[in-house]
Enzyme design. Structure first.
Site, PDB file in Angstrom:
ATOM      1  N   ASP A 250     -35.628   8.491  24.458  1.00  0.00           N
ATOM      2  CA  ASP A 250     -37.066   8.706  24.248  1.00  0.00           C
ATOM      3  C   ASP A 250     -37.433   9.446  22.963  1.00  0.00           C
ATOM      4  OD1 ASP A 250     -36.499  11.451  24.869  1.00  0.00           O
ATOM      5  OD2 ASP A 250     -36.978  11.080  26.986  1.00  0.00           O
TER       6      ASP A 250
ATOM      7  N   HIS B 256     -26.853   7.058  24.169  1.00  0.00           N
ATOM      8  CA  HIS B 256     -27.200   5.687  24.541  1.00  0.00           C
ATOM      9  C   HIS B 256     -28.093   5.016  23.504  1.00  0.00           C
ATOM     10  CE1 HIS B 256     -25.274   6.440  28.310  1.00  0.00           C
ATOM     11  NE2 HIS B 256     -26.144   7.355  28.666  1.00  0.00           N
TER      12      HIS B 256
ATOM     13  N   CYS C 256     -30.532  -6.507  15.796  1.00  0.00           N
ATOM     14  CA  CYS C 256     -30.189  -7.888  16.058  1.00  0.00           C
ATOM     15  C   CYS C 256     -28.748  -7.949  16.566  1.00  0.00           C
ATOM     16  CB  CYS C 256     -30.326  -8.717  14.785  1.00  0.00           C
ATOM     17  SG  CYS C 256     -29.783 -10.435  14.985  1.00  0.00           S
TER      18      CYS C 256
END
Length: 181
Positions: free
Chosen positions: A131, A146, A154
């Site tokens: 976040d 993470h 991509c």
């Protein structure tokens, strides 16, 4: 001594805060003494719990976590990679929820850690969260285990783009969709 940003916040979002015991005066004092006496920067590990007071639910907490309330489980990486349909579902949900997700603000916990970092009490914040609330609170030395929801990569060529710019592209490609964030 705690600075203003580290004092308890009396009004905060409680909808997603899991059941917990209130810190005792002795526990708070012990933390104050530890942080006041430390000369080496502390490494702090944070997870979903630090962001629940900002209004972001965690996944596992009884009664308030997304698993418990809605049965929603996050899409697993291997499923995302393996299935075009899973990727479409992910991006449809992400597109509709981005405005709300990106509007959450750092809470007193994020601000306190950023303040301790500025005062050289915290060396690094290692977070499982995507976040970016630690950075928005002013922390500079953050390791995101993470990754971040704020960068889109991509899968083929590793091109990267800001999630904000990607949202603009999605808006242009989906002008006929009305979202209700």
């Amino acid at each position: 001594m705690f600075r203003q940003s580290c004092r308890p916040l009396h009004t905060f979002v409680t909808e997603f805060v899991p059941k917990h015991h209130k810190s005792t005066a002795d526990e708070i004092q012990a933390l104050r003494e530890f942080m006041a006496s430390t000369t080496a920067g502390v490494v702090v590990l944070t997870g979903a719990g630090i962001s629940t007071e900002s209004g972001i639910p965690d996944y596992r907490s009884e009664g308030v976590g997304l698993y418990d309330r809605r049965g929603h489980k996050p899409i697993q990486h291997q499923d995302f990679i393996a299935s075009d349909g899973v990727r479409r579902r992910y991006w449809a949900r992400n597109y509709c929820g981005w405005t709300r997700f990106s509007s959450f603000e750092p809470n007193v916990g994020h601000k306190c850690l950023a303040d301790w970092e500025r005062r050289k009490k915290v060396q690094t914040i290692v977070t499982q969260n995507v976040d970016r609330l630690h950075q928005r609170a002013g922390a500079e030395h953050v390791i995101e285990l993470h990754g971040s929801a704020y960068t889109v990569k991509c899968l083929s060529c590793r091109y990267r783009v800001s999630r904000y710019l990607f949202q603009q592209t999605l808006n242009q490609l989906n002008e006929d969709i009305i979202t209700s964030d």
